[in-house]
Design a protein around this motif. Structure first.
Motif, PDB file in Angstrom:
ATOM      1  N   SER A   6      -3.829   7.078  -0.176  1.00  0.00           N
ATOM      2  CA  SER A   6      -3.807   8.552  -0.276  1.00  0.00           C
ATOM      3  C   SER A   6      -3.460   9.168   1.075  1.00  0.00           C
ATOM      4  CB  SER A   6      -5.167   9.090  -0.726  1.00  0.00           C
ATOM      5  OG  SER A   6      -5.459   8.624  -2.012  1.00  0.00           O
ATOM      6  N   ARG A  57     -12.305   1.058  13.706  1.00  0.00           N
ATOM      7  CA  ARG A  57     -11.006   1.325  13.111  1.00  0.00           C
ATOM      8  C   ARG A  57      -9.881   1.223  14.146  1.00  0.00           C
ATOM      9  NH1 ARG A  57     -10.472   6.639   9.207  1.00  0.00           N
ATOM     10  NH2 ARG A  57      -8.577   5.980   8.145  1.00  0.00           N
ATOM     11  N   TRP A  72     -10.011   2.460  -6.199  1.00  0.00           N
ATOM     12  CA  TRP A  72      -9.321   2.600  -7.494  1.00  0.00           C
ATOM     13  C   TRP A  72      -9.989   1.706  -8.542  1.00  0.00           C
ATOM     14  CZ3 TRP A  72      -3.760   1.767  -5.108  1.00  0.00           C
ATOM     15  CH2 TRP A  72      -3.384   2.927  -4.418  1.00  0.00           C
ATOM     16  N   ARG A 124      -2.135   3.200  -9.768  1.00  0.00           N
ATOM     17  CA  ARG A 124      -3.496   3.387  -9.274  1.00  0.00           C
ATOM     18  C   ARG A 124      -4.538   2.996 -10.310  1.00  0.00           C
ATOM     19  NH1 ARG A 124      -1.214   7.989  -6.071  1.00  0.00           N
ATOM     20  NH2 ARG A 124      -2.365   8.061  -4.133  1.00  0.00           N
ATOM     21  N   LYS A 161     -11.033  10.470  -1.439  1.00  0.00           N
ATOM     22  CA  LYS A 161      -9.686  10.790  -1.934  1.00  0.00           C
ATOM     23  C   LYS A 161      -9.561  10.499  -3.417  1.00  0.00           C
ATOM     24  CE  LYS A 161      -8.201  11.195   2.355  1.00  0.00           C
ATOM     25  NZ  LYS A 161      -7.833  12.460   2.938  1.00  0.00           N
ATOM     26  N   ASN A 162     -10.565   9.827  -3.965  1.00  0.00           N
ATOM     27  CA  ASN A 162     -10.466   9.398  -5.351  1.00  0.00           C
ATOM     28  C   ASN A 162     -11.624   9.899  -6.207  1.00  0.00           C
ATOM     29  OD1 ASN A 162      -8.046   7.469  -5.492  1.00  0.00           O
ATOM     30  ND2 ASN A 162      -9.083   6.923  -3.589  1.00  0.00           N
ATOM     31  N   ARG A 193      -9.474 -13.143   8.949  1.00  0.00           N
ATOM     32  CA  ARG A 193     -10.565 -12.972   7.974  1.00  0.00           C
ATOM     33  C   ARG A 193     -10.873 -14.284   7.274  1.00  0.00           C
ATOM     34  NH1 ARG A 193      -8.580  -7.088   6.240  1.00  0.00           N
ATOM     35  NH2 ARG A 193      -9.770  -6.024   7.854  1.00  0.00           N
ATOM     36  N   ASN A 207     -11.608   6.585   1.940  1.00  0.00           N
ATOM     37  CA  ASN A 207     -10.829   6.363   0.720  1.00  0.00           C
ATOM     38  C   ASN A 207     -11.568   6.836  -0.531  1.00  0.00           C
ATOM     39  OD1 ASN A 207      -8.589   5.267   1.972  1.00  0.00           O
ATOM     40  ND2 ASN A 207      -9.207   3.139   1.666  1.00  0.00           N
ATOM     41  N   SER A 235     -10.400  -5.089   4.629  1.00  0.00           N
ATOM     42  CA  SER A 235      -9.084  -4.516   4.337  1.00  0.00           C
ATOM     43  C   SER A 235      -9.159  -3.037   3.968  1.00  0.00           C
ATOM     44  CB  SER A 235      -8.468  -5.317   3.197  1.00  0.00           C
ATOM     45  OG  SER A 235      -7.476  -4.583   2.526  1.00  0.00           O
ATOM     46  N   SER A 236      -8.088  -2.296   4.321  1.00  0.00           N
ATOM     47  CA  SER A 236      -8.039  -0.857   4.048  1.00  0.00           C
ATOM     48  C   SER A 236      -7.645  -0.549   2.611  1.00  0.00           C
ATOM     49  CB  SER A 236      -7.022  -0.209   4.992  1.00  0.00           C
ATOM     50  OG  SER A 236      -5.742  -0.782   4.786  1.00  0.00           O
ATOM     51  N   ARG A 237      -7.385  -1.565   1.805  1.00  0.00           N
ATOM     52  CA  ARG A 237      -6.835  -1.374   0.459  1.00  0.00           C
ATOM     53  C   ARG A 237      -7.560  -0.290  -0.354  1.00  0.00           C
ATOM     54  NH1 ARG A 237      -8.280  -7.567  -1.115  1.00  0.00           N
ATOM     55  NH2 ARG A 237      -7.017  -7.779   0.758  1.00  0.00           N
ATOM     56  N   GLU A 238      -6.806   0.718  -0.758  1.00  0.00           N
ATOM     57  CA  GLU A 238      -7.400   1.772  -1.577  1.00  0.00           C
ATOM     58  C   GLU A 238      -7.593   1.267  -3.009  1.00  0.00           C
ATOM     59  OE1 GLU A 238      -6.040   5.593  -0.367  1.00  0.00           O
ATOM     60  OE2 GLU A 238      -6.476   6.508  -2.306  1.00  0.00           O
ATOM     61  N   HIS A 239      -7.047   0.075  -3.261  1.00  0.00           N
ATOM     62  CA  HIS A 239      -7.270  -0.552  -4.565  1.00  0.00           C
ATOM     63  C   HIS A 239      -8.765  -0.748  -4.809  1.00  0.00           C
ATOM     64  CE1 HIS A 239      -3.334  -1.563  -2.970  1.00  0.00           C
ATOM     65  NE2 HIS A 239      -2.892  -1.783  -4.183  1.00  0.00           N
ATOM     66  N   GLN A 255       2.228   3.639  -4.498  1.00  0.00           N
ATOM     67  CA  GLN A 255       1.522   4.763  -5.127  1.00  0.00           C
ATOM     68  C   GLN A 255       1.685   6.041  -4.306  1.00  0.00           C
ATOM     69  OE1 GLN A 255       0.218   1.734  -4.474  1.00  0.00           O
ATOM     70  NE2 GLN A 255      -0.605   0.885  -6.370  1.00  0.00           N
ATOM     71  N   ILE A 286     -13.001   3.059   6.830  1.00  0.00           N
ATOM     72  CA  ILE A 286     -11.787   3.310   6.035  1.00  0.00           C
ATOM     73  C   ILE A 286     -12.155   3.461   4.561  1.00  0.00           C
ATOM     74  CG2 ILE A 286      -9.478   2.494   5.411  1.00  0.00           C
ATOM     75  CD1 ILE A 286      -9.367   0.963   8.036  1.00  0.00           C
ATOM     76  N   THR A 325       0.808  -1.223   0.000  1.00  0.00           N
ATOM     77  CA  THR A 325       0.000   0.000   0.000  1.00  0.00           C
ATOM     78  C   THR A 325       0.843   1.276   0.000  1.00  0.00           C
ATOM     79  OG1 THR A 325      -0.153  -0.154   2.396  1.00  0.00           O
ATOM     80  CG2 THR A 325      -1.972  -1.076   1.141  1.00  0.00           C
ATOM     81  N   SER A 352      -5.447  -2.320   7.537  1.00  0.00           N
ATOM     82  CA  SER A 352      -6.532  -2.161   8.508  1.00  0.00           C
ATOM     83  C   SER A 352      -6.205  -2.752   9.883  1.00  0.00           C
ATOM     84  CB  SER A 352      -7.817  -2.788   7.969  1.00  0.00           C
ATOM     85  OG  SER A 352      -7.636  -4.158   7.733  1.00  0.00           O
TER      86      SER A 352
END
Ligand code: SF4
Lengths: 466, 204
Positions: A148, A230, B88, B35, B113-114, A431, B110, B81-85, A39, B106, A36, A130
């Motif tokens: 970001s 969170r 995207w 991204r 931001k996109n 998970r 996100n 999961s926090s994945r910003e993917h 980018q 989360i 992560t 997370s």
């Protein structure tokens, strides 16, 4: 006005209270890994922005690293290798402290941070992951962020955040034999659901929580995110200070004393008010097992596979049927009759020394069932060394376990470690989503001791009866 | 960042609760250092058969919804999961707005931001929008961030709430790092105080 631990952490990190109600919050530490962060570095490069404070960062690869004995020479998948190489080159370019794969300190971000003393009470800690909630076990405000935001912290050492609500989960009393922090976490998720903590910080209180070691507290806070929160928090106490003392990045001497004096001011004040409170009795918690594809699909090991016919809510009924089909389970089956193919001990939830010890205690002098492939993947190189020092690796290997190199491994199957289609796994990870441990793989979440018991019998097993 | 002001587009119904970010973009597609390009992999596990062919029953594969830019979906969207993917992938597919009764924290952050607008609405309103979204090619709705209003195919209007700071960033396509860097002095002042009160936190 009396304040909660969260109130204190929040208020002590406010740089600016914005007119719109949000706050600019100072971030003390950021941990990064290879998945992560690329980018975010790229964003800095494109905008020509420097790091705000390189000393506030620590980088370690974990998700993509091979965990076989031949990891030094193993040929990694090309895309995995690109991510690993990119992390290394970004850290070199921006002069960030980087722990390479073959360093003894390498491991899963959430195990390495505490181990190195990078994680301390009173801090704000973020990571593009997370399960950063893990670090809340120290009384730090720690949470996962998107890429970001990773870039935002890199460039400014701050984040724009809105205040969360306070939730208290109190677990009082003595835990039964064979019941662990993992069971507490799963029992809480079973009670409040995977969205139960959304918008909240969960502070865990009560005598059962105070009685947990740092490892146990980390397991618990790790899974707050599975309850929708969170951040998880446990107030720092002597157990915390003892753990932090003497670690490579912990304050030393007089500075440590000064830090402890501050840390002692952090716990929630008498009379502070929480927005939501949940109470559990430690005696009521049995060893837990998930049966479905969400962490809230959880039951005591003595339970039976539930039936969608008994679910009144139409949407839930559909979700349940889908989960049962995916898991290949028939309603009414006793959980203990469910046979397994694989066992996975590891992850940021249960890859610490205590977890390895718990497994060794169960399997010592016994043999893994013949049709089972059982893996133990230490959460870090230091956990691995410690276990080897204690002879735990030998106990596990003699029982038939494969003893592997540290990393995320089969927790999320981004590397070569995966379940095959329809393979059923007793797993200590966090998970059980569809495909999480490999396409069509089937995951049952449980404690290390329970997974060890399942390894011996070949089916889900009540550790208390072994 | 792309601005989001007003969007008139096809809305696709995805009436499932707890859609996690593993489901939005699975882990084997996280090994990118970019991204972009993730749109074809969005929802892969429920969108494609094992051989890679499309599942006809998946909403975004249906002819009427292939160009959907709005998703109407169930509670706790984006958990895990926090994945910003995940945003995207949605963005790359063409989704610019997600409407649900609730979101995981989360993922919710996100989106902004996109350039994606996530909208929270009560379940009964979602039920109505889900009906609207089920009308195939006629499932065209308008989302106006300036007015904070959604207009359905029949002209019915619902209003929604959104955080003012995030709204402002979206409306103007603002780079929030740039905005924060304008507060460099405030950050420096905070840091200087902290160096005195908690010196053990600083290396130099
Ligand atoms: S062990 Fe699993 S949950 Fe933890 S950081 Fe690695 S992939 Fe994420």
């Amino acid at each position: 006005m009396p304040k909660t631990l969260y109130d204190k952490l929040w208020q002590s990190h406010i740089v600016e209270q914005q007119d719109d109600g949000n706050c600019l919050i100072y971030i003390d530490r950021q941990i990064i890994h290879e998945v992560t962060s690329p980018q975010a570095f790229e964003g800095l490069r494109v905008a020509g922005r420097p790091l705000a404070d390189k000393h506030a960062m620590l980088a370690v690869p974990d998700h993509n690293v091979p965990t076989g004995a031949d990891r030094a020479t193993a040929v990694n998948a090309e895309d995995s290798q690109i991510q690993l190489d990119t992390l290394a080159s970004n850290c070199q370019e921006f002069d960030v402290e980087y722990i390479p794969m073959l360093d003894a300190r390498q491991g899963i971000v959430h195990i390495v941070g505490p181990e190195q003393g990078f994680t301390q009470p009173g801090m704000t800690i973020v990571c593009g992951d997370s399960h950063t909630s893990t670090h809340g076990a120290f009384g730090a405000l720690a949470f996962g962020i998107g890429t970001s935001e990773v870039e935002h912290v890199m460039a400014t050492q701050t984040l724009v955040l809105s205040r969360l609500k306070n939730m208290r989960v109190d677990v009082d009393g003595d835990l039964g034999i064979g019941v662990t922090a993992k069971d507490i976490a799963l029992a809480i998720i079973g009670k409040i659901g995977t969205a139960g903590g959304t918008g909240h910080v969960i502070e865990f209180t009560g005598s059962a929580i105070r009685g947990l070691s740092m490892e146990g507290r980390m397991t618990l806070c790790n899974m707050s995110i599975e309850a929708g929160a969170r951040c998880g928090l446990v107030a720092p106490d002597q157990v915390t200070f003892d753990y932090v003392m003497g670690r490579p990045k912990s304050p030393k001497g007089a500075a440590f004393e000064q830090a402890v004096a501050y840390w002692k001011t952090l716990p929630t004040d008498e009379g502070a008010v929480y927005d939501k409170e949940i109470f559990l009795n430690a005696e009521d918690i049995a060893p837990q097992i998930t049966w479905g594809t969400s962490p809230e699909h959880v039951l005591p090991i003595t339970g039976i596979v539930p039936s969608p016919d008994d679910e009144p809510d139409a949407d839930r009924k559909i979700a349940m049927q889908r989960a049962l089909d995916y898991m290949g389970l028939i309603p009414g089956t006793k959980l203990q009759d469910v046979t397994i193919d694989r066992v996975f001990i590891g992850s940021c939830t249960n890859g610490r020394i205590e977890d390895i010890r718990a497994v060794a205690e169960v399997v010592k002098g016994k043999k893994v069932s013949s049709n089972i492939s059982a893996w133990a993947v230490p959460g870090s190189g230091l956990v691995k060394l410690q276990a080897e020092d204690e002879g735990l690796d030998q106990i596990l290997i003699e029982a038939g376990f494969e003893w592997r190199e540290p990393g995320c491994s089969m927790c999320l199957a981004m590397n070569a470690d995966k379940l095959g289609p329809r393979e059923r796994c007793a797993s200590t990870s966090n998970r059980n989503f569809e495909g999480r441990q490999g396409p069509k793989g089937r995951t049952h979440l449980m404690s290390p001791a329970m997974a060890a018991a399942a390894a011996l019998t070949g089916h889900l097993t009540d550790i208390r009866e072994l | 960042m792309d601005k989001f002001i007003r969007l008139r587009a096809i809305a696709a119904p995805l009436p499932m609760a707890n859609i996690d970010t593993d489901m939005i973009i699975s882990q084997n597609h996280l090994k990118t250092i970019k991204r972009t390009g993730l749109g074809v992999h969005a929802f892969a596990n429920i969108r494609y058969h094992d051989d890679g062919s499309e599942r006809e029953d998946f909403v975004l594969n249906k002819p009427a919804y292939r160009k959907a830019e709005i998703l109407v979906t169930g509670e706790n969207f984006g958990c895990g999961s926090s994945r910003e993917h995940a945003p995207w992938a949605l963005k790359d597919f063409g989704i610019k707005c997600v409407i649900a009764p609730s979101f995981a924290d989360i993922f919710y952050g996100n989106c902004f931001k996109n350039g994606i607008l996530p909208i929270k609405l009560p379940q009964d309103v979602i039920d109505l929008l889900m009906d609207d979204a089920s009308r195939g090619a006629n499932a065209i709705i308008t989302v106006d961030l300036e007015l904070q209003e959604i207009t359905g195919p029949d002209g019915g209007i619902v209003s929604f709430e959104v955080d003012p700071y995030r709204r402002q960033c979206l409306l103007n396509g603002l780079d929030d790092i740039g905005l924060t860097l304008q507060k460099k002095d405030l950050i420096a002042t905070y840091e200087a105080k902290k160096r005195l009160s908690q010196p053990w936190l600083f290396k130099d």
